[in-house]
Design a protein around this motif. Structure first.
Motif, mmCIF file in Angstrom:
data_model
loop_
_atom_site.group_PDB
_atom_site.id
_atom_site.type_symbol
_atom_site.label_atom_id
_atom_site.label_comp_id
_atom_site.label_asym_id
_atom_site.label_seq_id
_atom_site.Cartn_x
_atom_site.Cartn_y
_atom_site.Cartn_z
ATOM 1 N N TYR A 4 5.919 -27.750 -6.949
ATOM 2 C CA TYR A 4 6.383 -26.719 -6.031
ATOM 3 C C TYR A 4 6.838 -25.495 -6.811
ATOM 4 O O TYR A 4 7.488 -25.627 -7.851
ATOM 5 N N TYR A 6 9.277 -22.225 -6.014
ATOM 6 C CA TYR A 6 10.260 -21.891 -4.985
ATOM 7 C C TYR A 6 11.042 -20.645 -5.360
ATOM 8 O O TYR A 6 11.130 -20.260 -6.524
ATOM 9 N N THR A 17 13.491 -17.710 -9.168
ATOM 10 C CA THR A 17 12.187 -18.328 -8.959
ATOM 11 C C THR A 17 12.042 -19.487 -9.937
ATOM 12 O O THR A 17 12.291 -19.333 -11.130
ATOM 13 N N SER A 19 10.134 -23.801 -10.558
ATOM 14 C CA SER A 19 9.105 -24.778 -10.187
ATOM 15 C C SER A 19 9.640 -26.168 -10.494
ATOM 16 O O SER A 19 10.512 -26.338 -11.352
ATOM 17 N N LEU A 23 11.266 -31.016 -5.047
ATOM 18 C CA LEU A 23 11.970 -29.858 -4.524
ATOM 19 C C LEU A 23 13.365 -30.211 -4.002
ATOM 20 O O LEU A 23 14.337 -29.517 -4.305
ATOM 21 N N LEU A 47 17.473 -21.830 -0.200
ATOM 22 C CA LEU A 47 16.018 -21.835 -0.353
ATOM 23 C C LEU A 47 15.422 -20.864 0.656
ATOM 24 O O LEU A 47 15.644 -20.990 1.859
ATOM 25 N N TYR A 49 11.926 -19.714 0.190
ATOM 26 C CA TYR A 49 10.468 -19.799 0.202
ATOM 27 C C TYR A 49 10.004 -20.854 -0.789
ATOM 28 O O TYR A 49 10.634 -21.053 -1.825
ATOM 29 N N TYR A 50 8.914 -21.538 -0.457
ATOM 30 C CA TYR A 50 8.281 -22.424 -1.437
ATOM 31 C C TYR A 50 6.799 -22.563 -1.143
ATOM 32 O O TYR A 50 6.341 -22.315 -0.028
ATOM 33 N N GLU A 51 6.058 -22.904 -2.184
ATOM 34 C CA GLU A 51 4.628 -23.209 -2.087
ATOM 35 C C GLU A 51 4.406 -24.568 -2.731
ATOM 36 O O GLU A 51 5.043 -24.887 -3.744
ATOM 37 N N GLU A 52 3.524 -25.348 -2.152
ATOM 38 C CA GLU A 52 3.210 -26.677 -2.684
ATOM 39 C C GLU A 52 1.847 -26.645 -3.373
ATOM 40 O O GLU A 52 0.900 -26.037 -2.864
ATOM 41 N N GLU A 63 4.977 -19.823 -10.720
ATOM 42 C CA GLU A 63 6.365 -19.420 -10.982
ATOM 43 C C GLU A 63 6.398 -18.244 -11.944
ATOM 44 O O GLU A 63 7.077 -17.240 -11.708
#
Length: 97
Positions: A4, A6, A17, A19, A23, A47, A49-52, A63
């Protein structure tokens, strides 16, 4: 191994920011002051925002990419305004022409 990327909002209004592969655990570490030096001094964090990703190295790469972005560009990502990202990627020197 899944990863992740984030973005956290710190108590002073700054962004962090990072990783991780877990998470939920990482957020708990940040909240307990066991995270990065930046967040330790700026608790609590939220938190935003996050991307997987399917692999942690992809999350780590993302990141590092996002860390180099301006605050405005990070905010566009957080707000889901991806159409603004290319314009915000232009360097200041390119806008003066």
């Amino acid at each position: 191994m899944k990863g992740y990327m984030y973005i956290l909002l710190c108590s002073d209004g700054s962004y962090y920011t990072g990783s991780t592969i877990d998470l939920e655990r990482r957020l708990e570490q940040h909240q307990n002051g066991e995270g990065a030096n930046h967040t330790k001094k700026r608790l609590p964090v939220t938190l935003l925002y996050y991307e997987e990703y399917s692999r942690i190295d992809e999350a780590f790469y993302r990141e590092k990419q996002v860390q180099g972005w301006s605050r405005k560009k990070k905010e566009s990502l957080i707000e889901g305004k991806s159409d603004l990202l290319p314009e915000l990627a232009k360097a200041y020197r390119d806008l003066r022409k």
